[in-house]
Design a protein around this motif. Structure first.
Motif, PDB file in Angstrom:
ATOM      1  N   ASP A  53     -20.181  52.580 -30.567  1.00  0.00           N
ATOM      2  CA  ASP A  53     -18.892  52.753 -31.246  1.00  0.00           C
ATOM      3  C   ASP A  53     -17.798  51.976 -30.529  1.00  0.00           C
ATOM      4  O   ASP A  53     -16.964  51.333 -31.165  1.00  0.00           O
ATOM      5  CB  ASP A  53     -18.537  54.242 -31.385  1.00  0.00           C
ATOM      6  N   ASN A  54     -17.811  51.977 -29.216  1.00  0.00           N
ATOM      7  CA  ASN A  54     -16.806  51.224 -28.447  1.00  0.00           C
ATOM      8  C   ASN A  54     -16.988  49.721 -28.600  1.00  0.00           C
ATOM      9  O   ASN A  54     -16.020  48.973 -28.709  1.00  0.00           O
ATOM     10  CB  ASN A  54     -16.872  51.602 -26.966  1.00  0.00           C
ATOM     11  N   THR A  57     -15.679  48.699 -32.104  1.00  0.00           N
ATOM     12  CA  THR A  57     -14.233  48.775 -32.333  1.00  0.00           C
ATOM     13  C   THR A  57     -13.418  47.869 -31.402  1.00  0.00           C
ATOM     14  O   THR A  57     -12.237  47.656 -31.642  1.00  0.00           O
ATOM     15  CB  THR A  57     -13.725  50.227 -32.227  1.00  0.00           C
ATOM     16  N   LYS A 113     -20.105  58.944 -34.614  1.00  0.00           N
ATOM     17  CA  LYS A 113     -19.262  57.951 -33.942  1.00  0.00           C
ATOM     18  C   LYS A 113     -19.603  56.519 -34.368  1.00  0.00           C
ATOM     19  O   LYS A 113     -18.718  55.707 -34.617  1.00  0.00           O
ATOM     20  CB  LYS A 113     -19.431  58.057 -32.418  1.00  0.00           C
ATOM     21  N   THR A 114     -20.892  56.225 -34.429  1.00  0.00           N
ATOM     22  CA  THR A 114     -21.324  54.860 -34.745  1.00  0.00           C
ATOM     23  C   THR A 114     -20.985  54.488 -36.184  1.00  0.00           C
ATOM     24  O   THR A 114     -20.481  53.391 -36.442  1.00  0.00           O
ATOM     25  CB  THR A 114     -22.838  54.701 -34.484  1.00  0.00           C
ATOM     26  N   GLU A 116     -18.677  55.839 -38.195  1.00  0.00           N
ATOM     27  CA  GLU A 116     -17.218  55.721 -38.342  1.00  0.00           C
ATOM     28  C   GLU A 116     -16.730  54.391 -37.784  1.00  0.00           C
ATOM     29  O   GLU A 116     -15.907  53.713 -38.403  1.00  0.00           O
ATOM     30  CB  GLU A 116     -16.518  56.888 -37.632  1.00  0.00           C
ATOM     31  N   ALA A 117     -17.239  54.010 -36.614  1.00  0.00           N
ATOM     32  CA  ALA A 117     -16.827  52.747 -35.991  1.00  0.00           C
ATOM     33  C   ALA A 117     -17.255  51.552 -36.835  1.00  0.00           C
ATOM     34  O   ALA A 117     -16.496  50.594 -37.002  1.00  0.00           O
ATOM     35  CB  ALA A 117     -17.414  52.644 -34.585  1.00  0.00           C
ATOM     36  N   SER A 121     -14.639  48.622 -38.354  1.00  0.00           N
ATOM     37  CA  SER A 121     -14.689  47.431 -37.508  1.00  0.00           C
ATOM     38  C   SER A 121     -14.780  46.148 -38.323  1.00  0.00           C
ATOM     39  O   SER A 121     -15.255  46.154 -39.449  1.00  0.00           O
ATOM     40  CB  SER A 121     -15.908  47.507 -36.587  1.00  0.00           C
TER      41      SER A 121
END
Length: 160
Positions: A53-54, A57, A113-114, A116-117, A121
Protein backbone atom coordinates in the motif's frame (compact mmCIF):
# COMPACT_ATOMS: atom_id res chain seq x y z
CA UNK A 1 -6.86 -1.43 -14.64
CA UNK A 2 -9.99 -1.97 -12.60
CA UNK A 3 -10.22 -5.54 -13.85
CA UNK A 4 -6.81 -6.55 -12.46
CA UNK A 5 -7.48 -4.81 -9.15
CA UNK A 6 -10.79 -6.67 -8.91
CA UNK A 7 -9.00 -9.92 -9.73
CA UNK A 8 -6.43 -9.21 -7.02
CA UNK A 9 -9.17 -8.60 -4.46
CA UNK A 10 -10.89 -11.83 -5.51
CA UNK A 11 -7.59 -13.73 -5.17
CA UNK A 12 -6.87 -12.28 -1.72
CA UNK A 13 -10.41 -13.13 -0.60
CA UNK A 14 -9.99 -16.66 -1.90
CA UNK A 15 -6.85 -17.03 0.23
CA UNK A 16 -8.69 -16.17 3.44
CA UNK A 17 -11.64 -18.36 2.42
CA UNK A 18 -9.31 -21.31 1.77
CA UNK A 19 -7.45 -20.85 5.04
CA UNK A 20 -10.73 -20.56 6.94
CA UNK A 21 -11.61 -24.12 5.92
CA UNK A 22 -8.71 -25.57 7.92
CA UNK A 23 -8.79 -26.33 11.62
CA UNK A 24 -6.09 -24.76 13.80
CA UNK A 25 -4.19 -28.06 13.70
CA UNK A 26 -4.66 -28.70 9.95
CA UNK A 27 -3.49 -25.23 8.95
CA UNK A 28 -0.15 -25.97 10.63
CA UNK A 29 0.31 -29.47 9.16
CA UNK A 30 2.48 -29.92 6.07
CA UNK A 31 0.69 -31.98 3.41
CA UNK A 32 3.94 -33.77 2.47
CA UNK A 33 7.66 -33.74 3.23
CA UNK A 34 9.51 -30.49 2.47
CA UNK A 35 6.22 -28.66 1.87
CA UNK A 36 4.94 -25.52 3.49
CA UNK A 37 1.88 -25.73 5.68
CA UNK A 38 -1.20 -23.76 4.61
CA UNK A 39 -0.35 -21.30 7.40
CA UNK A 40 3.16 -20.85 6.02
CA UNK A 41 1.70 -20.18 2.57
CA UNK A 42 -0.55 -17.54 4.15
CA UNK A 43 2.45 -16.04 5.97
CA UNK A 44 4.44 -15.98 2.71
CA UNK A 45 1.62 -14.07 1.00
CA UNK A 46 1.42 -11.71 3.96
CA UNK A 47 5.18 -11.07 3.88
CA UNK A 48 5.24 -10.56 0.13
CA UNK A 49 2.32 -8.11 0.20
CA UNK A 50 3.08 -6.13 3.36
CA UNK A 51 3.99 -2.53 2.56
CA UNK A 52 2.54 -2.67 -0.93
CA UNK A 53 0.00 0.00 0.00
CA UNK A 54 2.85 2.41 0.78
CA UNK A 55 4.68 1.53 -2.44
CA UNK A 56 1.52 2.12 -4.47
CA UNK A 57 0.65 5.47 -2.90
CA UNK A 58 4.17 6.90 -2.96
CA UNK A 59 4.44 9.54 -5.67
CA UNK A 60 7.17 8.65 -8.15
CA UNK A 61 7.49 9.26 -11.89
CA UNK A 62 5.79 7.67 -14.90
CA UNK A 63 7.39 4.61 -16.47
CA UNK A 64 8.95 5.22 -19.88
CA UNK A 65 7.09 2.30 -21.48
CA UNK A 66 3.64 0.74 -21.41
CA UNK A 67 2.85 0.30 -17.68
CA UNK A 68 1.63 -3.26 -18.29
CA UNK A 69 4.52 -4.32 -20.56
CA UNK A 70 5.60 -7.15 -18.22
CA UNK A 71 2.09 -8.22 -17.13
CA UNK A 72 1.73 -11.15 -19.53
CA UNK A 73 5.21 -12.46 -18.65
CA UNK A 74 4.33 -12.34 -14.95
CA UNK A 75 1.13 -14.24 -15.65
CA UNK A 76 2.97 -16.93 -17.63
CA UNK A 77 5.67 -17.25 -14.98
CA UNK A 78 3.46 -17.50 -11.90
CA UNK A 79 0.57 -19.48 -13.37
CA UNK A 80 2.83 -22.17 -14.80
CA UNK A 81 2.36 -24.67 -11.99
CA UNK A 82 4.90 -27.06 -13.51
CA UNK A 83 7.60 -24.48 -12.84
CA UNK A 84 9.02 -24.81 -9.31
CA UNK A 85 10.14 -21.56 -7.72
CA UNK A 86 12.27 -20.56 -4.77
CA UNK A 87 11.11 -17.61 -2.66
CA UNK A 88 13.65 -14.94 -1.72
CA UNK A 89 14.86 -15.36 1.86
CA UNK A 90 13.12 -12.23 3.14
CA UNK A 91 9.65 -13.67 2.41
CA UNK A 92 10.20 -17.29 3.45
CA UNK A 93 7.82 -18.05 6.32
CA UNK A 94 9.13 -19.13 9.69
CA UNK A 95 8.81 -22.79 10.67
CA UNK A 96 6.44 -22.35 13.60
CA UNK A 97 2.85 -22.83 14.73
CA UNK A 98 0.69 -19.98 13.41
CA UNK A 99 -2.52 -18.73 14.98
CA UNK A 100 -5.14 -19.26 12.29
CA UNK A 101 -7.41 -16.43 13.42
CA UNK A 102 -4.57 -13.87 13.65
CA UNK A 103 -3.19 -14.90 10.25
CA UNK A 104 -6.58 -14.50 8.57
CA UNK A 105 -7.19 -11.12 10.25
CA UNK A 106 -3.76 -9.92 9.06
CA UNK A 107 -4.45 -11.11 5.51
CA UNK A 108 -7.82 -9.33 5.49
CA UNK A 109 -6.15 -6.11 6.68
CA UNK A 110 -3.52 -6.48 3.94
CA UNK A 111 -6.29 -6.94 1.38
CA UNK A 112 -8.15 -3.82 2.51
CA UNK A 113 -5.04 -1.62 2.54
CA UNK A 114 -3.70 -2.88 -0.78
CA UNK A 115 -6.98 -2.63 -2.68
CA UNK A 116 -7.71 0.88 -1.35
CA UNK A 117 -4.18 1.98 -2.31
CA UNK A 118 -4.47 0.44 -5.78
CA UNK A 119 -7.67 2.33 -6.54
CA UNK A 120 -6.27 5.70 -5.50
CA UNK A 121 -2.79 5.32 -7.01
CA UNK A 122 -1.39 6.30 -10.37
CA UNK A 123 -0.51 2.81 -11.56
CA UNK A 124 1.42 4.09 -14.56
CA UNK A 125 4.20 5.24 -12.23
CA UNK A 126 7.35 3.27 -11.43
CA UNK A 127 7.66 1.51 -8.09
CA UNK A 128 10.17 2.92 -5.66
CA UNK A 129 12.05 -0.18 -4.53
CA UNK A 130 15.61 -0.81 -3.36
CA UNK A 131 18.10 -1.99 -5.98
CA UNK A 132 18.21 -5.51 -4.51
CA UNK A 133 14.41 -5.98 -4.68
CA UNK A 134 13.35 -8.53 -7.34
CA UNK A 135 10.54 -6.23 -8.56
CA UNK A 136 12.78 -3.18 -8.98
CA UNK A 137 11.90 -1.30 -12.16
CA UNK A 138 8.30 -2.50 -12.37
CA UNK A 139 5.39 -0.17 -12.72
CA UNK A 140 2.78 -0.02 -9.99
CA UNK A 141 0.36 -1.70 -12.41
CA UNK A 142 2.82 -4.55 -12.91
CA UNK A 143 3.09 -4.86 -9.14
CA UNK A 144 -0.69 -5.39 -9.01
CA UNK A 145 -0.32 -8.05 -11.70
CA UNK A 146 2.51 -9.68 -9.75
CA UNK A 147 0.48 -9.77 -6.53
CA UNK A 148 -2.53 -11.18 -8.37
CA UNK A 149 -0.70 -14.02 -10.11
CA UNK A 150 1.52 -14.72 -7.11
CA UNK A 151 -1.56 -15.02 -4.89
CA UNK A 152 -3.33 -17.21 -7.45
CA UNK A 153 -0.28 -19.49 -7.59
CA UNK A 154 -0.24 -19.95 -3.83
CA UNK A 155 -4.01 -20.38 -3.64
CA UNK A 156 -3.51 -23.28 -6.01
CA UNK A 157 -0.87 -24.68 -3.66
CA UNK A 158 -3.26 -24.42 -0.69
CA UNK A 159 -5.93 -26.27 -2.67
CA UNK A 160 -3.55 -29.06 -3.63
Amino acid sequence: MEAIISQLEKSFNETTQLLSQFSQEEINTAPFKDSWTAAQVGCHLLKSGTGTDNILTESTHPVDRAPDKNAENLKKLFLNFENKMQAPDFIIPEDKIYNKKELIISLKELTKKTIEAAYKSNLSQITSLPDIHPLKGMSKLEMIHFLTYHTMRYNNQIKN
